[in-house]
Scaffold this active site. Structure first.
Site, PDB file in Angstrom:
ATOM      1  N   ASN A   9       0.873  -1.182   0.000  1.00  0.00           N
ATOM      2  CA  ASN A   9       0.000   0.000   0.000  1.00  0.00           C
ATOM      3  C   ASN A   9       0.907   1.228   0.000  1.00  0.00           C
ATOM      4  OD1 ASN A   9      -1.765   2.090   0.549  1.00  0.00           O
ATOM      5  ND2 ASN A   9      -1.996   1.559   2.714  1.00  0.00           N
ATOM      6  N   LYS A  58       0.145   4.280  -0.043  1.00  0.00           N
ATOM      7  CA  LYS A  58      -0.425   5.477   0.581  1.00  0.00           C
ATOM      8  C   LYS A  58      -0.274   6.666  -0.373  1.00  0.00           C
ATOM      9  CE  LYS A  58       1.053   3.554   4.984  1.00  0.00           C
ATOM     10  NZ  LYS A  58       0.298   3.516   6.217  1.00  0.00           N
ATOM     11  N   HIS A  92      -9.252   0.735   4.981  1.00  0.00           N
ATOM     12  CA  HIS A  92      -7.950   0.918   5.623  1.00  0.00           C
ATOM     13  C   HIS A  92      -8.120   1.849   6.829  1.00  0.00           C
ATOM     14  CE1 HIS A  92      -3.833   2.271   6.289  1.00  0.00           C
ATOM     15  NE2 HIS A  92      -3.463   1.159   5.690  1.00  0.00           N
ATOM     16  N   GLU A  97      -6.514   4.274   7.890  1.00  0.00           N
ATOM     17  CA  GLU A  97      -6.363   5.719   7.628  1.00  0.00           C
ATOM     18  C   GLU A  97      -7.628   6.281   6.996  1.00  0.00           C
ATOM     19  OE1 GLU A  97      -2.628   5.436   5.553  1.00  0.00           O
ATOM     20  OE2 GLU A  97      -1.663   4.872   7.425  1.00  0.00           O
ATOM     21  N   GLU A 119      -4.998  -5.416  10.504  1.00  0.00           N
ATOM     22  CA  GLU A 119      -3.984  -4.377  10.687  1.00  0.00           C
ATOM     23  C   GLU A 119      -4.232  -3.650  12.007  1.00  0.00           C
ATOM     24  OE1 GLU A 119      -2.103  -3.092   6.763  1.00  0.00           O
ATOM     25  OE2 GLU A 119      -3.905  -1.898   7.004  1.00  0.00           O
ATOM     26  N   GLY A 129       2.696   2.093  10.562  1.00  0.00           N
ATOM     27  CA  GLY A 129       3.583   3.244  10.392  1.00  0.00           C
ATOM     28  C   GLY A 129       4.302   3.655  11.664  1.00  0.00           C
ATOM     29  N   SER A 153       3.801  -2.331  10.102  1.00  0.00           N
ATOM     30  CA  SER A 153       5.257  -2.294  10.235  1.00  0.00           C
ATOM     31  C   SER A 153       5.935  -3.605   9.840  1.00  0.00           C
ATOM     32  CB  SER A 153       5.673  -1.866  11.652  1.00  0.00           C
ATOM     33  OG  SER A 153       5.225  -0.543  11.917  1.00  0.00           O
TER      34      SER A 153
END
Ligand code: PEP
Length: 249
Positions: free
Chosen positions: A9, A11, A95, A97, A167, A173, A213
């Site tokens: 991904n 981003k 996701h 985010e 996730e 991140g 991560s």
């Protein structure tokens, strides 16, 4: 029996020239990677460049989000048929985010997933708990809620076509990977939810990816867990050599 799926991904990173440069290097490093499927999810403007750069390779392209309507007055949104038309085969849905910054809910995750399937895209549906939910012992309750509201409304036929990504938000991140045990527990729990709603065969067949991560140096131990069927990688998927190491775990 479940073929590993190694997904990146990107981003909001990389321009079109950077996208082409990545694939020039990366494609050569994964020519022997028949053990897994490889998916990269660039930004919308770079999907076409990515699809073109990966023609004739085993690398497939996915989008990071999509809207559920086919077309219409939805400024800023992109539909499933538009993604297909530029060569995307996959789409990330829900996701963290998107949930955190753009108001994605379990209900809109479901709408996007249903639409993706209707248009022939393969959805990777993301779930995962926040740090405070883990620390207050609510991980399983939260995962069950995300599953029940965002996924379990799918028919068995629809469910058979999705991939789930676990996730944990606190690991995305942050450099803080879930231990293999924590990840394995969550994956086992998610698979048990699938078993109770869709049956043992569906539970044995569904691929559940881990994301948070993932790096070249921790992918092997994560992939050694029996219920981890692949990874969804953010930061470490931006570097062709690093992501190739992950793919070739
Ligand atoms: C992600 O964006 O899905 C992700 C897991 O990011 P990172 O690998 O950077 O934690």
């Amino acid at each position: 029996m479940r073929k590993p799926l190694m997904a990146g991904n990107w981003k909001m990173y990389k321009t079109a020239p950077e996208t082409r440069a990545f694939f020039q290097t990366f494609a050569l490093l994964v020519t022997q990677s028949g053990h897994c499927e490889i998916v990269i999810c660039p930004t919308f403007p770079n999907l076409a460049a990515a699809a073109e750069a990966t023609q004739g390779t085993r690398i497939e392209i996915g989008a990071q989000d999509m809207y559920w309507a086919k077309e219409g007055a939805f400024t800023g949104e992109v539909s499933g048929p538009m993604l297909l038309a530029v060569g995307a085969k996959w789409v990330l849905v829900g996701h963290s985010e998107r949930r955190q910054y753009f108001g994605e809910t379990n209900q809109t995750v479901l709408k996007r997933t249903v639409a993706a399937l209707e248009y022939g895209l393969k959805p990777i549906v993301c779930v995962g708990e926040k740090l405070e939910e883990r620390e207050s012992g609510r991980t399983e309750a939260l995962l069950a809620e995300q599953f029940r509201e965002g996924i379990a409304q799918l028919s068995s036929e629809q469910f058979a076509k999705i991939v789930i990504a676990y996730e944990p938000v606190w690991a995305i991140g942050t450099g803080r990977t879930a231990t293999p045990e924590i990840a394995a527990d969550a994956h086992r729990f998610l698979r048990s939810l699938v078993a109770s709603d869709y049956g043992q065969d569906a539970a044995a067949a569904v691929r559940i990816l881990y994301g948070g991560s993932v790096k070249p140096d921790n992918v092997k131990i994560l992939m050694a867990q029996p219920d981890i069927d692949g990874v969804l990688v953010g930061g470490a998927s931006l570097d062709p050599a690093g992501f190739a190491c992950i793919v070739n775990f």
